[in-house]
Design a protein around this motif. Sequence first.
Motif, short mmCIF file in Angstrom:
data_model
loop_
_atom_site.label_atom_id
_atom_site.label_comp_id
_atom_site.label_asym_id
_atom_site.label_seq_id
_atom_site.Cartn_x
_atom_site.Cartn_y
_atom_site.Cartn_z
N ALA A 112 0.81 -1.22 0.00
CA ALA A 112 0.00 0.00 0.00
C ALA A 112 0.85 1.27 0.00
N SER A 113 2.16 1.11 -0.10
CA SER A 113 3.03 2.29 -0.10
C SER A 113 2.99 2.98 -1.46
N ASP A 114 3.43 4.24 -1.48
CA ASP A 114 3.42 5.02 -2.72
C ASP A 114 4.29 4.40 -3.80
N GLN A 115 5.26 3.61 -3.40
CA GLN A 115 6.17 2.99 -4.37
C GLN A 115 5.41 2.15 -5.40
N PHE A 116 4.24 1.63 -5.00
CA PHE A 116 3.46 0.76 -5.89
C PHE A 116 2.34 1.52 -6.61
N GLU A 117 2.23 2.80 -6.37
CA GLU A 117 1.37 3.72 -7.12
C GLU A 117 -0.07 3.24 -7.30
N GLY A 118 -0.59 2.58 -6.28
CA GLY A 118 -2.00 2.18 -6.31
C GLY A 118 -2.29 0.91 -7.07
N ALA A 156 -4.80 2.82 -2.93
CA ALA A 156 -3.90 1.66 -2.89
C ALA A 156 -4.51 0.39 -2.31
N GLY A 157 -5.76 0.44 -1.84
CA GLY A 157 -6.42 -0.77 -1.37
C GLY A 157 -5.63 -1.53 -0.33
N ALA A 158 -5.33 -0.88 0.79
CA ALA A 158 -4.58 -1.56 1.85
C ALA A 158 -5.36 -2.78 2.36
#
Length: 552
Positions: free
Chosen positions: A39-45, A336-338
């Motif tokens: 869910a981090s920004d690194q995976f851009e959603g 990001a759908g945590a």
Amino acid sequence: MSLRFAAFLVSTAIAAPAAAQTASVIDAANLTQTVRTLASDQFEGRAPGTVGEERTIGYLIGRLQALGLEPAGIDGGWTQPVPLLHTRLGKPETLAFNRGGQATPLASGTDIYVSSLQPEDRAVVENAPLVFVGYGVSAPERGWDDFKGQDLKGKVAVFLINDPDFAAKKGEDAFGKFGGRTMTYYGRWTYKFEEAARRGAIAALIVHDTDGVGYGWNVIQSPGGENYGLVAAPDKVTSLALQGWISGETATKLFSGAGQDLAKLRVAARRRDFKPVDLGTAFNAAIPVTHEVVQSQNVLAKLPGTKRPDEVVIYGAHWDAYGEGAPDEKGRIYRAGANDDALGVAGLFEIARAFKAAPAPDRTIAFAFWTAEERGLLGSEAYAQNPVFPVEKTVANFGLDILQTAGRAKDVVLVGKGQGTLEDDLARVAAAQGRTVAPESLPERGLFYRADHFSLAKRGVPVLLMMGIAGASDLVNGGKQAGQAWVDDYTGRCYHQACDAWDAGWNLDGAVQDIEIFYQIGNELARSVRWPEWKAGSEFKSIRDQSAASRK
């Protein structure tokens, strides 16, 4: 995908456990670490066809390799390609109902909402007659046929949402025929579009009804003319140039102008002798369409069985989310759908870890990380159309899609009561945890048909879904009231929004319980010769029965 990136992610992933660790233990800290990463920004959603997908696929493969699983994808790899058709409608050139030579213009998004799943530059419907087909149900096993031989080729099918017995009263023909308030697949909008296409209709429109569909017109509007589907061979492309909804108010005017009373026809559609009604009105539309093919992938892994490797227990969760969107109040742009469904993915990793630490299973255990669930269960549907493991030898499919994060619960919520014998296993294993089973609170919303397990259920595979928003959990701290407060907060604020982010306030003790139930049931099946079954009355029983000989 970048192998260097995958290697980097593996180096930051949770290490495989020591062999001495108890196999049945699901670790909340491991769940948290996985969710925080995905869910981090690194995976851009994690939207399909983006850099976020590339990074996600690399991460998933790296984790599976670290756990010691084997690839189960195409050609000995980890993935199964899923090419997606992505369409978006432009500003309509024509959008109107026509009666007696007089056109009634329709406001796109207000009076009517449509999209297309044809790879064409324009969606065109010319003077196509509108035919009201009631609930549009063809269910010979229930003695129900709304079509009565009506030819829909080149016409527009107009449907009511939900099942014929959704609002039926005692004494009416439909009463109790389709599970009462519990929706069957015949009540889903997807079924109605599929049935219209099977009958050659050029368009299909559903009359919106908030009670019947379970959400307001604002949800219907939200995709903004965008749609996704599986890329199909030319002879398999849907006949529907347009599919969508008309508002309740617009529908009432349409029927009235045709000399019909929509309210009376709703009642008539609950009778066995209902016949389609020609509305004496034509539909005209000409809308530009942009379309592209988005290349996406499922990720598939396995732990081979030692005695009956051709018999397979599948666990599934979807890796995709909604990508980038408008900033929320905290400035977050990635949806990001945590919980939906990074937490489900984390649950699969924990189940895999537990199996890997235990003695090898008799049957094969497979793990499926689906793409494009949020675009219409497309990754799982692509798999079901071209399965790696034959569906007739697939023992069961367990789906994790949204788990409650408010702590331990006295119960577990069952989605799809009465469908199959796996629910009996659920009750038994939950009882061993000191918990009971509670039915979903709003069965009329058809959640059983709205998650990836359904793609396999349609092919007869027994399934079980764990979905935390299906009902209010009876929480150890706060009871049903606290459970409902969690559901209301999540669905009201964070579902499909940037708010669905990892939160330090999560209490995953309840999620751990639920994941352990799925592990225990699957573990039993993986070490037995038992085949779960559909119960009498399930619309999937006859499909499974056709392949019974292959399981002898």
